[in-house]
Design an enzyme around this catalytic site. Structure first.
Site, PDB file in Angstrom:
ATOM      1  N   ASP A  64       0.788  -1.235   0.000  1.00 17.63           N
ATOM      2  CA  ASP A  64       0.000   0.000   0.000  1.00 17.63           C
ATOM      3  C   ASP A  64       0.820   1.285   0.000  1.00 17.63           C
ATOM      4  O   ASP A  64       0.360   2.316   0.478  1.00 17.63           O
ATOM      5  CB  ASP A  64      -0.900  -0.005   1.241  1.00 17.63           C
ATOM      6  CG  ASP A  64      -0.121  -0.221   2.529  1.00 17.63           C
ATOM      7  OD1 ASP A  64       1.100   0.008   2.529  1.00 17.63           O
ATOM      8  OD2 ASP A  64      -0.735  -0.617   3.537  1.00 17.63           O
ATOM      9  N   GLU A  84      -0.298  -9.120  -1.152  1.00 21.73           N
ATOM     10  CA  GLU A  84      -0.939  -8.528   0.043  1.00 21.73           C
ATOM     11  C   GLU A  84      -2.113  -7.636  -0.388  1.00 21.73           C
ATOM     12  O   GLU A  84      -2.250  -6.485   0.041  1.00 21.73           O
ATOM     13  CB  GLU A  84       0.052  -7.744   0.913  1.00 21.73           C
ATOM     14  CG  GLU A  84      -0.413  -7.555   2.345  1.00 21.73           C
ATOM     15  CD  GLU A  84       0.515  -6.686   3.197  1.00 21.73           C
ATOM     16  OE1 GLU A  84       0.438  -5.463   3.124  1.00 21.73           O
ATOM     17  OE2 GLU A  84       1.326  -7.263   3.946  1.00 21.73           O
ATOM     18  N   GLU A 126      -2.352   5.210   2.831  1.00 21.86           N
ATOM     19  CA  GLU A 126      -2.278   3.796   2.443  1.00 21.86           C
ATOM     20  C   GLU A 126      -3.634   3.204   2.066  1.00 21.86           C
ATOM     21  O   GLU A 126      -3.714   2.353   1.175  1.00 21.86           O
ATOM     22  CB  GLU A 126      -1.640   2.966   3.565  1.00 21.86           C
ATOM     23  CG  GLU A 126      -0.136   3.204   3.747  1.00 21.86           C
ATOM     24  CD  GLU A 126       0.188   4.425   4.609  1.00 21.86           C
ATOM     25  OE1 GLU A 126      -0.750   5.102   5.085  1.00 21.86           O
ATOM     26  OE2 GLU A 126       1.376   4.716   4.798  1.00 21.86           O
ATOM     27  N   HIS A 160       5.952   5.232  13.110  1.00 22.86           N
ATOM     28  CA  HIS A 160       6.281   5.983  11.892  1.00 22.86           C
ATOM     29  C   HIS A 160       5.079   6.487  11.099  1.00 22.86           C
ATOM     30  O   HIS A 160       5.231   7.184  10.093  1.00 22.86           O
ATOM     31  CB  HIS A 160       7.154   5.146  10.961  1.00 22.86           C
ATOM     32  CG  HIS A 160       6.388   4.056  10.243  1.00 22.86           C
ATOM     33  ND1 HIS A 160       5.645   4.284   9.110  1.00 22.86           N
ATOM     34  CD2 HIS A 160       6.233   2.750  10.506  1.00 22.86           C
ATOM     35  CE1 HIS A 160       5.087   3.166   8.714  1.00 22.86           C
ATOM     36  NE2 HIS A 160       5.420   2.210   9.542  1.00 22.86           N
ATOM     37  N   ARG A 178       2.072   8.394   9.337  1.00 21.46           N
ATOM     38  CA  ARG A 178       1.781   9.822   9.110  1.00 21.46           C
ATOM     39  C   ARG A 178       0.673  10.339  10.026  1.00 21.46           C
ATOM     40  O   ARG A 178       0.717  11.476  10.477  1.00 21.46           O
ATOM     41  CB  ARG A 178       1.371  10.036   7.648  1.00 21.46           C
ATOM     42  CG  ARG A 178       2.546  10.243   6.714  1.00 21.46           C
ATOM     43  CD  ARG A 178       2.061  10.368   5.265  1.00 21.46           C
ATOM     44  NE  ARG A 178       3.072  10.963   4.399  1.00 21.46           N
ATOM     45  CZ  ARG A 178       4.209  10.375   4.040  1.00 21.46           C
ATOM     46  NH1 ARG A 178       4.503   9.170   4.497  1.00 21.46           N
ATOM     47  NH2 ARG A 178       5.053  10.984   3.236  1.00 21.46           N
ATOM     48  N   HIS A 216      12.706   5.465  13.125  1.00 17.75           N
ATOM     49  CA  HIS A 216      12.473   5.551  11.672  1.00 17.75           C
ATOM     50  C   HIS A 216      13.171   6.785  11.102  1.00 17.75           C
ATOM     51  O   HIS A 216      13.313   7.799  11.799  1.00 17.75           O
ATOM     52  CB  HIS A 216      10.962   5.639  11.437  1.00 17.75           C
ATOM     53  CG  HIS A 216      10.531   5.371  10.025  1.00 17.75           C
ATOM     54  ND1 HIS A 216      10.658   6.305   9.025  1.00 17.75           N
ATOM     55  CD2 HIS A 216       9.978   4.273   9.450  1.00 17.75           C
ATOM     56  CE1 HIS A 216      10.192   5.792   7.896  1.00 17.75           C
ATOM     57  NE2 HIS A 216       9.770   4.562   8.118  1.00 17.75           N
TER      58      HIS A 216
HETATM   59  C1  UD1 Z   1       6.629   4.918   3.775  1.00 18.68           C
HETATM   60  C2  UD1 Z   1       5.230   4.534   3.270  1.00 18.68           C
HETATM   61  C3  UD1 Z   1       4.426   3.845   4.363  1.00 18.68           C
HETATM   62  C4  UD1 Z   1       5.209   2.681   4.948  1.00 18.68           C
HETATM   63  C5  UD1 Z   1       6.576   3.147   5.409  1.00 18.68           C
HETATM   64  C6  UD1 Z   1       7.401   1.990   5.877  1.00 18.68           C
HETATM   65  C7  UD1 Z   1       4.114   6.003   1.618  1.00 18.68           C
HETATM   66  C8  UD1 Z   1       3.363   7.262   1.413  1.00 18.68           C
HETATM   67  N1  UD1 Z   1       4.520   5.743   2.888  1.00 18.68           N
HETATM   68  O1  UD1 Z   1       6.483   5.899   4.789  1.00 18.68           O
HETATM   69  O2  UD1 Z   1       3.210   3.366   3.824  1.00 18.68           O
HETATM   70  O3  UD1 Z   1       4.483   2.146   6.038  1.00 18.68           O
HETATM   71  O4  UD1 Z   1       7.262   3.760   4.302  1.00 18.68           O
HETATM   72  O5  UD1 Z   1       8.514   2.389   6.609  1.00 18.68           O
HETATM   73  O6  UD1 Z   1       4.359   5.272   0.701  1.00 18.68           O
HETATM   74  N2  UD1 Z   1      14.055   8.380   4.797  1.00 18.68           N
HETATM   75  C9  UD1 Z   1      15.433   8.307   4.743  1.00 18.68           C
HETATM   76  N3  UD1 Z   1      16.003   7.091   4.447  1.00 18.68           N
HETATM   77  C10 UD1 Z   1      15.283   5.968   4.232  1.00 18.68           C
HETATM   78  C11 UD1 Z   1      13.876   6.061   4.306  1.00 18.68           C
HETATM   79  C12 UD1 Z   1      13.284   7.281   4.564  1.00 18.68           C
HETATM   80  O7  UD1 Z   1      16.130   9.285   4.935  1.00 18.68           O
HETATM   81  O8  UD1 Z   1      15.849   4.921   3.974  1.00 18.68           O
HETATM   82  C13 UD1 Z   1      13.417   9.707   5.079  1.00 18.68           C
HETATM   83  C14 UD1 Z   1      13.533  10.675   3.887  1.00 18.68           C
HETATM   84  O9  UD1 Z   1      13.677  11.976   4.378  1.00 18.68           O
HETATM   85  C15 UD1 Z   1      12.173  10.489   3.200  1.00 18.68           C
HETATM   86  C16 UD1 Z   1      11.280  10.350   4.417  1.00 18.68           C
HETATM   87  O10 UD1 Z   1      12.019   9.538   5.323  1.00 18.68           O
HETATM   88  O11 UD1 Z   1      11.830  11.589   2.371  1.00 18.68           O
HETATM   89  C17 UD1 Z   1       9.909   9.789   4.155  1.00 18.68           C
HETATM   90  O12 UD1 Z   1       9.960   8.613   3.376  1.00 18.68           O
HETATM   91  P1  UD1 Z   1       8.582   8.095   2.666  1.00 18.68           P
HETATM   92  O13 UD1 Z   1       8.841   6.778   2.022  1.00 18.68           O
HETATM   93  O14 UD1 Z   1       7.986   9.163   1.848  1.00 18.68           O
HETATM   94  O15 UD1 Z   1       7.592   7.913   3.900  1.00 18.68           O
HETATM   95  P2  UD1 Z   1       7.662   6.934   5.131  1.00 18.68           P
HETATM   96  O16 UD1 Z   1       7.173   7.689   6.313  1.00 18.68           O
HETATM   97  O17 UD1 Z   1       8.970   6.269   5.189  1.00 18.68           O
HETATM   98  N1  UDP Z   2      11.903  -3.571  10.773  1.00 18.82           N
HETATM   99  C1  UDP Z   2      13.292  -3.641  10.580  1.00 18.82           C
HETATM  100  N2  UDP Z   2      14.106  -2.804  11.279  1.00 18.82           N
HETATM  101  C2  UDP Z   2      13.625  -1.867  12.153  1.00 18.82           C
HETATM  102  C3  UDP Z   2      12.202  -1.778  12.318  1.00 18.82           C
HETATM  103  C4  UDP Z   2      11.380  -2.638  11.599  1.00 18.82           C
HETATM  104  O1  UDP Z   2      13.774  -4.471   9.803  1.00 18.82           O
HETATM  105  O2  UDP Z   2      14.421  -1.142  12.772  1.00 18.82           O
HETATM  106  C5  UDP Z   2      11.034  -4.472   9.979  1.00 18.82           C
HETATM  107  C6  UDP Z   2       9.907  -5.176  10.710  1.00 18.82           C
HETATM  108  O3  UDP Z   2      10.306  -6.412  11.255  1.00 18.82           O
HETATM  109  C7  UDP Z   2       8.841  -5.357   9.631  1.00 18.82           C
HETATM  110  C8  UDP Z   2       9.061  -4.155   8.736  1.00 18.82           C
HETATM  111  O4  UDP Z   2      10.363  -3.644   9.039  1.00 18.82           O
HETATM  112  O5  UDP Z   2       9.064  -6.515   8.850  1.00 18.82           O
HETATM  113  C9  UDP Z   2       8.010  -3.116   9.025  1.00 18.82           C
HETATM  114  O6  UDP Z   2       8.343  -1.912   8.417  1.00 18.82           O
HETATM  115  P1  UDP Z   2       7.641  -0.557   8.808  1.00 18.82           P
HETATM  116  O7  UDP Z   2       7.177  -0.627  10.218  1.00 18.82           O
HETATM  117  O8  UDP Z   2       8.607   0.511   8.431  1.00 18.82           O
HETATM  118  O9  UDP Z   2       6.436  -0.471   7.780  1.00 18.82           O
HETATM  119  P2  UDP Z   2       4.935  -1.015   7.774  1.00 18.82           P
HETATM  120  O10 UDP Z   2       4.944  -2.476   7.997  1.00 18.82           O
HETATM  121  O11 UDP Z   2       4.165  -0.275   8.827  1.00 18.82           O
HETATM  122  O12 UDP Z   2       4.449  -0.617   6.417  1.00 18.82           O
END
Ligand code: UD1
Ligand code: UDP
Length: 383
Positions: free
Chosen positions: A100, A122, A136, A210, A212, A243
């Site tokens: 999602d 999924e 999502e 994490h 939003r 995160h």
């Molecule tokens: C995203 C997904 C969310 C998912 C989550 C898992 C969307 C809109 N959101 O949220 O559904 O549950 O990932 O973790 O698709 N960043 C880094 N390094 C990384 C990852 C993120 O620096 O490796 C920072 C960056 O500033 C980036 C920000 O996090 O711009 C947000 O990343 P983004 O993927 O847009 O949103 P998440 O909150 O990570």
């Molecule tokens: N996870 C990880 N390292 C971390 C935190 C979470 O590998 O420090 C794993 C966790 O076991 C799960 C996945 O990341 O499999 C979940 O990711 P996240 O919570 O970012 O996203 P969501 O599942 O809510 O989309």
């Protein structure tokens, strides 16, 4: 020799990578049947690369899209434009997306524009609340509208698809591939040492946050609950892999940075994270994936959300929704810390989300698709 099915697997974030890795490995194990192409959007960068390394996946295409604090408009357009060019160049027979995220939704749309079938791993999860989780819920609805093949993890998600009018022959109940990933990882690395030193006399609670919807005041309230939790229970330590989203980091580091027995650490590689889950007394999280993993290792979970698209474990009794509400978090955590009966009730060993064989079921369904017998399935289902 019959032509192989050209399958392009597309993902961008940490959880998609964890959950798609077993599918990629299963595809690559049958090279005579499938030509596997892996495309990462790199919506996440560091958190994606951690997973690619563990599962030894080398992407064929890396769009490297992540920007600091990216917003939904720019990310969606970059994925859509990036995938347009990738699809034109590679012309896969089918695209597989997961879950999602923005990568999932925009890739599905790109597939639709290119008239290439999309398989949704999924599929079918719903809260039926447009803004929760945001964005999502709508990403799921768009992806399920566009897809041609559906891989729901549970009977509930399968039923959601049927209720939305998806034809039954296009739906394959697989279980969730996250259980495949978890079992693989624990088997491969489960005996390695923990990634940080903890006092063995203490009970450790593992925390992730994490979403939003929790940014701003809800996250402040969550952090206040954690401050009070460690102040109340002297034998409790919290471990929080923070995160990388700056909206999370700012609040969490500011409010919890110097709190005794709260350990703020960088996001962990999946393998040490699994070991930490195994060692935790219980888990507090707003993550989707962790709600699915925890029942396999008998860990109670308190979910920092008011709704979940994963009601199965709530009904089973191993997961409780506490929302981002300080008093509810403290009350339920207090129960688990002081009442052994309440704790035992929540730590049953059964997993409604999967049995570790979801990836194989997914690629077996691709063989049905490849043989052209989906329409036969349809005819059989109708007659
Ligand atoms: C995203 C997904 C969310 C998912 C989550 C898992 C969307 C809109 N959101 O949220 O559904 O549950 O990932 O973790 O698709 N960043 C880094 N390094 C990384 C990852 C993120 O620096 O490796 C920072 C960056 O500033 C980036 C920000 O996090 O711009 C947000 O990343 P983004 O993927 O847009 O949103 P998440 O909150 O990570
Ligand atoms: N996870 C990880 N390292 C971390 C935190 C979470 O590998 O420090 C794993 C966790 O076991 C799960 C996945 O990341 O499999 C979940 O990711 P996240 O919570 O970012 O996203 P969501 O599942 O809510 O989309």
């Amino acid at each position: 020799m019959t032509r192989r099915l050209k399958v392009m697997t597309v993902f961008g974030t940490r959880p998609e990578a964890i959950k798609m890795a077993p599918v990629v490995m299963a595809l690559q194990a049958e090279p005579e049947t499938f030509e596997s192409i892996v495309c990462v959007t790199a919506q996440h960068r560091e958190m994606l690369d951690q997973v690619l390394e563990l599962f030894e996946i080398k992407p064929d295409i890396d769009l490297d899209l992540m920007r600091p604090n990216q917003d939904l408009y720019e990310l969606t357009s970059r994925v859509l434009m990036g995938m347009r060019d990738v699809l034109r160049q590679h012309q896969p027979d089918i695209i597989l997306v997961h879950g999602d995220t923005t990568t999932t939704m925009a890739t599905s749309l790109a597939g639709f524009y290119a008239r290439i079938p999309v398989g949704h791993v999924e599929a079918g999860l719903r809260t039926f609340d447009k803004y929760y989780p945001f964005p999502e819920e709508i990403n799921r609805v768009v992806t399920d509208s566009v897809a041609s093949l559906y891989f729901p993890p549970t009977e509930r998600s399968r039923q959601n698809l049927l209720d939305a009018g998806v034809p039954e022959p296009a739906i394959f109940l697989t279980g969730n591939t996250v259980i495949d990933a978890l079992l693989f990882t624990l088997q491969k690395t489960g005996s390695q040492p923990l990634p940080l030193n903890l006092n063995p006399q203490n009970r450790m609670i593992l925390v992730t946050v994490h979403r939003r919807e929790n940014f701003g005041q809800p996250l402040v309230e969550i952090c206040e609950a954690f401050q009070e939790l460690v102040a109340t229970y002297a034998d409790v330590e919290l471990v929080i892999p923070v995160h990388m989203n700056p909206n999370v980091r700012q609040t969490v580091f500011k409010m919890l940075g110097d709190t005794p027995r709260i350990h703020l650490i960088e996001p962990l590689d999946y393998a040490p994270f699994c070991r930490l889950m195994n060692e935790a007394y219980f888990i507090i999280t707003d993550s989707g994936g962790i709600q699915e993993e925890a029942p396999s290792i008998q860990k109670p979970v308190l979910v920092l959300r008011d709704e979940t698209e994963r009601p199965e474990a709530v009904e089973m009794g191993t997961v409780k929704l506490v929302g981002p509400h300080k008093q509810r978090i403290l009350a339920e955590a207090g129960q688990l810390l002081t009442n052994p009966d309440a704790y035992n009730l929540m730590s049953q060993k059964a997993n409604p989300y999967g049995d570790g064989k979801a990836a194989q079921r997914t690629i077996d369904a691709l063989k049905v698709f490849m043989s052209g017998s989906l329409s036969t399935r349809k005819a059989q289902a109708v007659s």
